[in-house]
Design a protein around this motif. Structure first.
Motif, mmCIF file in Angstrom:
data_model
loop_
_atom_site.group_PDB
_atom_site.id
_atom_site.type_symbol
_atom_site.label_atom_id
_atom_site.label_comp_id
_atom_site.label_asym_id
_atom_site.label_seq_id
_atom_site.Cartn_x
_atom_site.Cartn_y
_atom_site.Cartn_z
ATOM 1 N N THR A 161 -49.638 -19.937 23.100
ATOM 2 C CA THR A 161 -50.983 -19.209 23.189
ATOM 3 C C THR A 161 -51.956 -19.907 22.443
ATOM 4 O O THR A 161 -53.123 -19.996 22.953
ATOM 5 C CB THR A 161 -50.656 -17.816 22.196
ATOM 6 O OG1 THR A 161 -49.593 -17.064 22.841
ATOM 7 C CG2 THR A 161 -51.836 -16.943 22.358
ATOM 8 N N ARG A 183 -53.054 -22.755 24.959
ATOM 9 C CA ARG A 183 -53.755 -22.307 25.941
ATOM 10 C C ARG A 183 -55.003 -21.551 25.867
ATOM 11 O O ARG A 183 -56.080 -21.849 26.603
ATOM 12 C CB ARG A 183 -52.818 -21.332 26.885
ATOM 13 C CG ARG A 183 -51.650 -21.784 27.509
ATOM 14 C CD ARG A 183 -50.818 -21.035 28.537
ATOM 15 N NE ARG A 183 -49.550 -21.323 28.918
ATOM 16 C CZ ARG A 183 -48.567 -20.813 28.599
ATOM 17 N NH1 ARG A 183 -48.509 -19.658 27.892
ATOM 18 N NH2 ARG A 183 -47.332 -21.487 28.987
ATOM 19 N N HIS A 184 -55.060 -20.674 24.768
ATOM 20 C CA HIS A 184 -56.404 -19.901 24.578
ATOM 21 C C HIS A 184 -57.278 -20.189 23.404
ATOM 22 O O HIS A 184 -58.145 -19.762 23.305
ATOM 23 C CB HIS A 184 -56.020 -18.463 24.533
ATOM 24 C CG HIS A 184 -55.061 -18.087 25.781
ATOM 25 N ND1 HIS A 184 -55.794 -17.971 27.018
ATOM 26 C CD2 HIS A 184 -53.899 -17.740 26.104
ATOM 27 C CE1 HIS A 184 -55.158 -17.525 27.878
ATOM 28 N NE2 HIS A 184 -53.671 -17.645 27.300
#
Lengths: 245, 245, 245, 245, 245, 245
Positions: free
Chosen positions: A123, A126-127
């Motif tokens: 997470t 990616r973000h």
């Protein structure tokens, strides 16, 4: 550079972009080994790997409590929910990245943290504005890994090498007697473990033989884990992150 | 009884219903004092108070990162969101209570944690199966409290007494020069601080005079704080909780 | 400009960038004062401060229910969770900012809201497209603040000045008899209040002497609070927000 | 009994189990009608219905801001997210129920709140310790309901009857000219509205003819709505809730 | 193009920007009709509409469980919370949009999903990188819509046309006998339904006459719904989304 | 008993306490295999296992979209966040349990779902009114499991046996050419995969040889998986759950 000991000006001047974040657990490890085993081991390995790495690595303070409700039937076991754990790790990584330490290896000492760490590092990568990967020390000690157990030969050996005063040698026999040979209660031919809690398959909380490894083995395990972490830090430092973002 | 060092059988046999949970912060404390100051102090005071208390108290591992985004402009400062912090503390208290240690004093070393701890201890006491209250060491040292500052006389003095090797005495002058006399940017006659971040009012990160307290003062502060915590533990142990639940 | 009374074209034409958001509580204030005391006072002070300010200020509608579970043992007390309260205030500020009113003073009438407002205004200022600060009226009335209590001399005096019909003068004696002198149940030398709920230390719900302030004092308090809010609005309007964002 | 005006002892002595909770919106209602229209109307109808009901009903303070992001293109429109709105209403109902007022009619003045209120009253009734239903005044005025619009004949007429000073009669023509005849941008034969925001189909923010209803109509609407609410309160008071829980 | 059957290279080459996402429910439809009625119908209509549309439309897999707790008293009814349902639909739309399919019609087969779909499509359109609208098939079949009921003439007719083997014709009489004529338990003159759960007003779970529509009607309904969906897809494809973002 | 096809009276009369919940993914499986591969396989295996089991098992509808963001670079891949996925699965299990089907095997077809399913089944078993365990078909086919890959020999073989029309045999060569031999980008001696997304190590999306297994192998795999699931269902049905609750 240990962040606990460093000043803010030290960190500013070091200008590192690499950090290790030790995460442990405070949970039962049998009658002979301390509740803090996983946190102590994560910290030990993180420091040893960072020391071996040829470059600047910030060592963040150890997250002491993780995902360990499976041990709830054994007194003193502490845990937070997986959601809370992921949030805590994510936020800490976010603040490391805020200061430019945006390549983070989470050095883990507890099997129960593995799924949550896989999720949260993905997470974050990616973000958020960081790249993170997990590293679990006992998966990085070569063939020894197969004998891991719980409070068994490997963990006890590493304690004997690094914190011998915390091993209750006079309780090894009791630990062994109540131990299970293997982890879980499996249905043949599936990889499904019917037991969500460890008390369903071990009486002493131990899996494996806590007498099966001495301080020499502990030294070897630490050396192997530190070497693995060193290789991982090198790979993370060198990684082209263009595609990740 | 330190949970990190104890085994599950030790905790089972101790049968304590009282615990202290140290919570710190890893955040800038000027060029002279380590990022870990608040976590170290919380742990030191928790241990000293528990040692002084006449009865069994479990000392939980220290939560190392708290609510400290206000210091984000100073390198190395770590933080989690207030929501994450409350969840972490609440879950840890929940697991302590699961084992019967359901009277918990959260021993705090960081001003920025105070509002979140007030909220989460009330939530836990009203809605979970535990009773919890916060204790912030520098609010419990008598008249000295008024000189608290940040990285100033009190915190530096306590470090000098307990971790002198972590005080960079050769940077005290730099710390002092960039320091602010008071915390915040206030509008006269209101209690409103216009500055959400500390970099708006201090250049070195320090508030107060870091040279203003020696190791003797540090010893005195530790003694005062431990005595206060001892009194609080006694009151918590004796408290009738019928009405709370 | 009161948003409740204004039309959207009025707001468009006024082109204000400054707003006040009154937040109250609906909670017990003793047998003599209405549950709505805090909301009424927040609204009164917000309007008076905005009127005194030399410039355009939008007055948002009053948030009537806040963080008041501590009074749950007294009938009619309403509350929302701190999370809900923060979300409500944050969202309202976000919509004010959407229209350019991105400097917001939250005018508060209830002590129990203070920690949540400190948190949410910092969050908004750091992470959203607005700058916000809290203002609690009874902290901005000079030396009078020290006599605050609850349903005591200050709040009752302000009601006598602004809503005399809502003060049950014939119950003042009952209010006084069941009152506590001070707020909380403290352990000596700590700032730890053992009582999470007010019913643990006051029978009538009152702290302080509700007969201790007449309408003249109320007028003076309103004047002092409005003047303080005027100064704060000026400071907020003039503030350079470059560093906040 | 208005909770804002009542004391806690009044509520205790009244011993009501029925409450109305007015919920509004603060949002554009054209150039002629105030942003507070929906909140004002919800409060007016709630009070009138409670007054007509033959029994004790607590009138809670009005929730002033609701689900209204659809009007975000018109200055001064305030909103909270649907999640925040549901949490706020749920928590307030929970505190009403804590004191025994566990049959709650949410009196609503804004169409955009309807789905969220349907959801939250069902959630409360199924999972909390209360029974709640929504009531939207303009759905309870007989055949007039079909002419609702937005800032149109019904809402303006009710304002003319109850708050004439807030209607800008000199802007009625402008309101009418920029108005849409119907709400939304529909695809023929479906009930799908392509326009998530109102600015896509109305220039003045108005739907319908704001000159289409005078104060007499407003009086009639209030009478009809109050009578409907009275019937609903009676039904809610009489309802057997055994099956709900 | 059905995403379930297509390969990733097919989707890449098709380069569609339009998608339909069928959402159903798995819930009681009387003793004669299957629990999957709503999911089956949503899928059937979505496919028929996409087939009729003159252009490329991706058909996403059907979301099988929706907001249906109202039927919880009837065995086999499945549901997720409205929050969970919105998150699931929002995330799926987000991944469609990630690949350029950023105009999405959610084809719905269940009345209980309508409020949640209105909310989530608005949220997505305002705050995410997609435009979405809901379409409920039985609201798009002309005048027939008024006879909808539940497990009644329309739904049963469509099953007879598309899945006749799933209609238990020998239980129609039992279904009819326990059926309610209308949905809900209404207070006259209000649009308030006192019954949060369907078991409060129907014994068999049915509303309307399940014998009231044959396969020919089912064919007609499908034709009407597909034609409506075709029109909607055309409108969505042609819509200027500049203002939405 | 398939819940999609059954009526509520069928479920009531069957009185099952055992259910299987198939969960898939809709994600790239190379140029030769459909996006729906994992959902199709989960459903096929769930049905075959339930059919083989000697007793009543409810087959719930298949959850079509799971945790698959790792494949986001390949067109048509759908995903929901891990949080959303866990909530969806937890809620569905909760509604199954509401009707007495409180022993649930989640039959999974996608490796990326494994950590989330481990977590949610533990959560459900510890804190809700159900017992649940995960079962991933390709971990239950004996030694074949080691050749799993992605869109490789096993998955393609099972498609050839069950859905041959969905295998693009003419693209096998292209799939093979762009395939990776192993999953991930590993650092030697650690179990750390540096690649959070699959596009970092495979060009066609495939891992392994998609031509490496024919329909006969597919039949064998299905037989092995169904037999394993049968054994698991028996164990779950027989399990004493006293200790779990």
């Amino acid at each position: 550079m240990h962040l606990t000991d460093a000043t803010w000006t030290d960190v500013r001047d070091a200008d590192a972009d690499l950090a290790v974040l030790p995460v442990g657990s405070t949970e039962q490890h049998g009658p002979h080994a301390p509740l803090g085993t996983d946190a102590l081991h994560a910290e030990t390995v993180a420091e040893a790997g960072a020391a071996r790495y040829d470059g600047e690595v910030a060592v963040a303070p150890t997250v002491p409590v993780g995902v360990a409700e499976e041990h709830r039937d054994f007194a003193g076991t502490l845990w937070v929910s997986p959601d809370t754990f992921r949030s805590y790790v994510r936020d800490v990584i976010g603040s490391l990245a805020h200061h430019g330490m945006d390549r983070v290896v989470v050095v883990n000492g507890h099997g129960g943290n593995v799924p949550a760490l896989g999720e949260v590092t993905a997470t974050v990568s990616r973000h958020d504005d960081a790249y993170a990967v997990p590293f679990t020390w006992f998966e990085a000690v070569g063939d020894h890994g197969s004998e891991m157990g719980h409070g068994g030969p490997l963990e006890t050996a590493l304690l004997r090498a690094t914190h011998p005063e915390l091993v209750r040698e006079d309780r090894i026999e009791a630990a062994r007697e109540g131990a299970s040979e293997t982890w879980g209660d499996w249905v043949s031919g599936t990889r499904t473990n019917l037991a969500h809690d460890t008390a369903e398959f071990t009486d002493s909380g131990v899996v494996g033989d806590p007498g099966g490894g001495d301080a020499d083995l502990g030294d070897e395990l630490l050396d192997l884990a530190a070497a693995s972490l060193d290789r991982l830090l090198t790979a993370v430092a060198d990684r082209d992150l263009t595609a990740e973002r």
